[in-house]
Write an enzyme that holds these catalytic residues in place. Structure first.
Site, PDB file in Angstrom:
ATOM      1  N   CYS A  51     148.355 180.178  55.923  1.00 33.64           N
ATOM      2  CA  CYS A  51     147.760 179.336  56.862  1.00 33.64           C
ATOM      3  C   CYS A  51     146.308 179.148  57.124  1.00 33.64           C
ATOM      4  O   CYS A  51     145.896 178.095  57.837  1.00 33.64           O
ATOM      5  CB  CYS A  51     148.245 179.984  58.280  1.00 33.64           C
ATOM      6  SG  CYS A  51     148.013 181.676  58.411  1.00 33.64           S
ATOM      7  N   HIS A 104     147.610 185.040  62.539  1.00 37.12           N
ATOM      8  CA  HIS A 104     148.049 183.410  62.172  1.00 37.12           C
ATOM      9  C   HIS A 104     146.886 182.806  62.488  1.00 37.12           C
ATOM     10  O   HIS A 104     146.170 183.087  63.165  1.00 37.12           O
ATOM     11  CB  HIS A 104     149.342 183.119  62.979  1.00 37.12           C
ATOM     12  CG  HIS A 104     149.853 181.655  62.662  1.00 37.12           C
ATOM     13  ND1 HIS A 104     150.002 181.304  61.259  1.00 37.12           N
ATOM     14  CD2 HIS A 104     149.825 180.644  63.282  1.00 37.12           C
ATOM     15  CE1 HIS A 104     150.315 179.976  61.357  1.00 37.12           C
ATOM     16  NE2 HIS A 104     150.172 179.510  62.570  1.00 37.12           N
TER      17      HIS A 104
END
Length: 1137
Positions: A227, A469
């Site tokens: 990510c 994330h």
């Protein structure tokens, strides 16, 4: 209704709600003061305020309330609908299950009231509340509130367990004397508020969400832990000038999977044109990454810099050269300026991004002020100015220019000395939408163009150091909106979502006055501080916005990128169609004498059909119902022959792992499927050799009398045998097919000579050598007087021939490394390997990397001779290193051995506990000044020269005779480090091990005794040691990180002066180590005794070191952070090959 059947209302993050949060604990003796008047259900305004509170940041579009009087409850059907009412120009109604929706509770839902299906793409974001109340006593009620995105697919939402039926009909409702449902009747008031949806995804469940349709953009698929990569790539993609620069890299002739520039071009093209989220697998594969790197989150700044470096390398010498530098590079000046004299020492250097401190700063401007903060050098920390002596000075950094695109890396991760770990800084840190960078420029900077920057991107990290994330908020156009790029999903975002929500700090206050807390999905912990915060900001200079964000047009994209992707898609579609129709077709592979003649190797051909060479067999995809005769016509058309002259032979797999023709297919009426089932090999293509008959005098095919048809069976009545011939040309060092012949079984081996001489055009006096190619590793000479039957030859066998050589001819061929015997050449073919050689130290010379075909049996000297011949360098001076399979970097130096083969070098046989992580077909080379023979008499000694105290290290590799002494090191060190004679005469060499001084080495100390596991240091003996006073003594000092068993850095000797307070000792320590300023101030000093269990005794400024260090083995410890330590839990640094 399906989503609601048998279930309760769905509430987002229901498991995150702290039910105790809204409970006020009041002691019994403290009466409630200022108690509010109870709200009655028929006071609609007050009830709306109670059950339908305003949601911050959401704007109300429409509001209404509607009351439905429910009568005759017990006689209602299982499912009822209330009257339709309007809100926001849309019809609404209450859906009611009087006896529960498969539960023992009354079930109430709000649903749209369209008579049929709602309009296409219809939706409404509604906050609503349902209040059930007693008309006779409005103080008796029960209510529930929810919000939902109503769509055609999810047209109802509400509460399956609204209220328990038993309690509703009880004589008393809670603390009231009347029931909630009285006289079988009750009122139901629904409050509805339609709120505006600024982003188009408010309360969206993202089922069947189409990013391309909603935003015109697509995301990137997450491979595991990529990510961080996705967010950075999207940021670079929407920096249009960067995308254009990448497109300018010429890759048409280097369109390889390992070319990262080509892979990035393809990725950008797909992001620009694809309908769905794009995979980054091609790109990471081009980087040389495997599963380890894919599932390991990396440092974004480090990755960004390496990616820029690789693209810069690819752009050199092209029209894109310096394009990235023009976009991303600014200049900063590091200076030391004397206060009292006119003297300044400065150095101007480029920067690609700026790392800014978050901790201790409230906003971006604070960080910049901190970055250019001026340090005063005075007192003991004065600066030595050449020609002026020690002077008070100012030291700092100032910016000379800022780039068009400004990348700011916010230091959200810092080392916490108390936890001995890296921690995330979640403090509130603000950044503006418009940023003026001019206050941080030097006075001499060019200000002809304003340094006003507009926010273009915010890259966000949610979570903590160990789990989290990454996603990005980007503004693709100059005057457009921000969008959130979260892996494969792209959604529109508000300015608040892009900026304010990523400042970090505490959550907003809840309505009851408490600080909000939320549960983080990645760390699974609840905190009052926001876990999502910006870690990288992208600003674009306002005056260059039109240039940097100029639209990328079709003309900017290399034509070959789209063309090849179209071809690949067509090929994928073709393969898909072939898979679907595979049951209708039979794969057939044919080989002809033409393929055989072009082929060099074992058997008739290599059955790999992908090479596309003249030796490559021809693959066919034929309908199973096709007859053999029709297939032969198909082949005839391909090779330009008459089909009457072609005869297919079935190829069979022999037990010795060869593939040879066995018998011809003579029944042209049978289907290819019947032929395959009868003669073919299961789960393999149908392999055929196509025989081409010579024309007879009358023009008809001149078939041999080998086969006579007998029904469907072919019977060998004549006793002739099909023999294939191969010619080994010793002069050209080649081995190729030379056609085929038919001989009878009782013919002798020597009878092969006549057809061979005829086909080769050689005189009859030519002497031949004949060998049978039995299998790959078995090439046997043949006896001329034996019959073919005695030689056990059968259809499809291969006989290799060569001319007999004179001794002179043999010697000439052997002298140039050739093979004089076919068996030797076969052995070479069996063991040949293509090896790629690359320079260990690249010189950027064309052709410096090359590939050679070698034998696995070659010794070091033999393959060094081949490489030397290619490089025009003496082979005795060439040294090789193996290649790390993961990083592509040099691994270990190959030791020259007389017996070790190339196979053993490339694929060493390690023990079960070993690790053979090296490429089996590549080596690095280097051409040395010395021959390997001379090198073997030398020992490579790695020594670190300490030029400024212990603060500056310069490491050199020095070759000295194996029987040499430390004194032999010094002349070479003097030359490499450019030392004067006075320095070399006052030099000390010492060994360090485990971060501590191990041994001082005299000039007569043997280098053979220097252990490879120790570090060798050389330094000028300090003046205070040379001029030590009586009573002075030496103590050994070392560095450690909180615990003495965690040593690091360079250990050293230090003079202890009797009676000196430690405040004065520290000044000498600063001078001795050349560590100054803030860095030195962070060091804590301690006395460390050699006992394994002793704890450090920390020293204060008033202590006297000479009184504390009374034992000869006492050590002085410097306790400070080990900056060379890695906290990213990675075995290797990130790389892009």
């Amino acid at each position: 209704m399906d989503p609601l059947a048998g279930g309760d209302m769905l509430v987002d993050d229901y498991d995150n709600i702290d039910e105790k949060q809204d409970v006020a604990i009041i002691p019994p003796e403290d009466p409630m003061e200022g108690q509010e008047k109870p709200v009655l259900a028929n006071d609609y305004a007050a009830m709306r305020a109670k059950v339908l509170p305003n949601i911050p940041d959401l704007e109300t579009g429409f509001e209404t309330e509607y009351t439905w009087k429910i009568e005759n409850w017990r006689n209602l059907s299982r499912r009822e609908h209330g009257p339709t009412f309007q809100c926001g120009n849309y019809p609404w109604r209450v859906l009611f299950f009087p006896f529960g929706n498969n539960v023992d509770h009354a079930s109430f839902y709000l649903e749209h009231g369209f008579d049929s299906k709602p309009p296409e793409d219809w939706y409404a974001c509604a906050q609503f509340a349902l209040v059930l109340w007693n008309e006779n006593d409005p103080s008796i009620y029960v209510h529930h509130t929810a919000n939902h995105r109503f769509t055609a697919e999810e047209g109802d939402w509400g509460f399956t367990r609204f209220a328990e039926l038993r309690k509703m009909f009880a004589a008393q409702w809670e603390d009231h004397d009347r029931p909630l449902v009285e006289d079988n009747a009750v009122n139901c008031t629904v409050y509805v508020r339609i709120v505006k949806d600024p982003t188009g995804v408010l309360w969206h469940n993202f089922i069947n969400y189409d990013s391309k349709k909603e935003t015109g953009m697509v995301g990137l698929r997450n491979q595991g832990a990529t990510c961080y990569l996705n967010s950075l790539l999207q940021s670079l993609f929407f920096t249009n000038a960067f995308r254009k620069a990448v497109y300018l890299i010429p890759t048409e002739h280097e369109a390889e999977r390992s070319n990262s520039a080509h892979a990035l071009q393809r990725l950008f093209y797909l992001l620009q044109t694809h309908k769905f989220a794009v995979s980054t697998q091609e790109l990471t594969a081009s980087f040389g990454w495997d599963t380890k790197q894919i599932f390991e989150q990396q440092d974004v700044q480090e990755f960004s810099r390496i990616l820029m470096e690789r693209m810069e390398e690819r752009m050199k010498g092209t029209e894109a050269e310096n394009a990235l530098a023009k976009l991303f590079v600014g200049k900063m000046k590091t200076y030391i300026s004397c206060i009292n004299v006119n003297y300044e020492s400065s150095r101007t250097e480029d920067f690609w991004d700026i790392q800014l401190n978050v901790s201790g700063n409230k906003n971006l401007h604070d960080s910049f002020r901190d970055y250019i903060q001026v340090e005063t050098m005075d007192g003991e920390n004065k600066y030595y100015a050449e020609g002026h002596g020690l002077q008070d000075a100012k030291k700092g950094v100032i910016f000379e220019s800022f780039p068009q695109v400004l990348h700011l890396q916010l230091k959200r991760f810092e080392y916490d000395i108390n936890r001995d770990a890296m921690m995330k800084v979640n403090d509130r840190y603000e950044f503006p939408e418009i940023f003026d960078a001019s206050p941080y420029l030097s006075e001499d900077a060019d200000r002809s163009e304003p340094y006003i920057y507009q926010l273009h991107g915010v890259l966000v990290h949610s979570g903590d150091f160990n789990a989290g994330h990454y996603y990005a908020f980007l503004k693709p156009t100059k005057d457009g909106h921000f969008y959130k790029f979260d892996d494969d999903r792209v959604t529109r975002a508000t300015l608040k979502e892009a900026m304010d929500d990523n400042f970090g700090g505490d959550y907003a206050m809840t309505p009851n006055g408490m600080i909000g807390a939320q549960r983080n999905l990645y760390t699974r912990t609840t905190s009052t501080k926001r876990s999502m915060s910006a870690y990288m900001l992208v600003y674009i200079r306002q005056s260059r916005l039109d240039t940097v964000l100029d639209e990328v047009r079709d003309a900017d994209i290399p034509a070959h990128i789209g063309r090849r992707l179209t071809e690949e898609r067509a090929l994928i579609e073709q393969r898909r169609k072939e898979r679907e129709e595979a049951h209708l077709y039979l794969p057939i592979v044919t080989v002809t004498d033409a393929n055989y003649a072009a082929y060099q190797g074992f058997d008739l051909t290599n059955w790999d059909t992908s090479s596309g060479t003249a030796a490559c067999p021809k693959p066919y995809r034929v309908l199973k119902t096709t007859t053999v005769g029709d297939f032969v016509k198909m082949v005839a058309d391909d090779i330009g022959e008459n089909s009457d002259r072609l005869r297919p032979w079935v190829m069979v797999n022999r037990q010795n792992r060869t593939v040879r023709p066995d018998q011809p297919l003579t029944d042209n009426t049978m289907t290819v499927e019947e032929a395959y089932n009868k003669h073919g090999t299961k789960n393999s293509p149908f392999r055929l050799w196509i025989e081409v008959a010579e024309a007879s005098d009358d023009g008809s095919p001149g078939w041999s009398d080998h086969q006579v048809a007998n029904g469907n069976a072919a019977v060998n009545q004549s006793g002739s045998i099909l023999i294939f011939l191969k010619y080994f040309d010793s002069e050209q060092q080649t081995l190729h097919g030379a056609g085929h012949v038919f001989l009878r079984r009782h013919d002798k081996v020597q009878d092969l000579g006549a057809p061979i001489l005829k086909s080769m055009g050689w005189p009859s006096s030519t002497n031949l050598k004949l060998f049978e190619e039995i299998k790959h590793s078995m090439i046997e000479p043949m006896k001329p007087k034996s019959t073919l039957h005695q030689a056990e030859l059968q259809d499809g066998d291969i006989v290799c021939f060569q001319r007999s050589l004179s001794e002179k001819e043999s010697a000439a061929i052997s002298q140039v490394g050739g093979y004089v015997d076919a068996r030797e050449f076969y052995d070479y073919l069996l063991n040949r390997i293509n090896v790629k050689f690359s320079p260990k130290i690249p010189q950027n010379i064309e052709g410096e990397a090359f590939e050679l075909t070698l034998s696995k049996k070659m010794t070091y000297d033999q393959y060094a001779a081949k490489v030397g011949e290619h490089l025009h360098a003496p082979p005795t001076h060439i040294r090789f290193s193996t290649v790390n399979a993961t990083t592509g970097k040099p691994k270990t130096v190959v030791k020259r051995s007389l017996n070790a083969t190339l196979q053993q070098t490339l694929s060493p046989q390690y023990s079960a506990y070993g690790n053979n992580n090296q490429l089996p077909n590549a080596l690095y080379y280097e051409v040395l000044e010395l021959s390997l023979g001379e090198l073997e008499t030398k020992k490579n000694v790695k020594i670190t020269w300490l030029s400024e105290g212990i603060a500056k290290e310069e490491t050199y590799d020095i070759l000295v005779p194996k029987n040499g002494v430390i004194g032999d090191l010094l002349p070479a060190l003097q030359k490499k480090a450019n030392l004067d004679d006075s320095t070399i005469n006052n030099l000390r060499v010492y060994e360090a091990h485990g971060g501590k001084v191990y041994k001082e080495l005299s000039s007569e100390y043997s280098v053979a005794s220097v252990n490879e596991f120790v570090t060798l240091y050389a330094e000028r003996i300090p003046e205070e040691e040379l001029n030590a006073a009586e009573g002075d003594r030496i103590i050994y000092a070392f560095h450690f990180d909180r615990e003495t068993n965690k040593p690091h850095g360079v250990p050293f000797r230090f003079v202890v002066k009797p009676g000196e307070i430690f405040k004065e000792t520290k000044e000498r320590l600063s001078k001795r180590t050349a560590i100054k300023g803030k860095v030195f101030e962070k060091i804590k000093f301690a006395l460390v005794q050699q006992s394994a269990y002793s704890k450090p005794i920390y020293i204060s400024d008033d202590d006297i070191l000479s009184d504390m260090a009374t034992r000869g083995d006492d050590l002085l410890g410097l306790d400070h952070v080990n900056k060379s330590r890695s906290f990213w839990n990675r075995g290797d640094s990130i790389f892009i090959r």
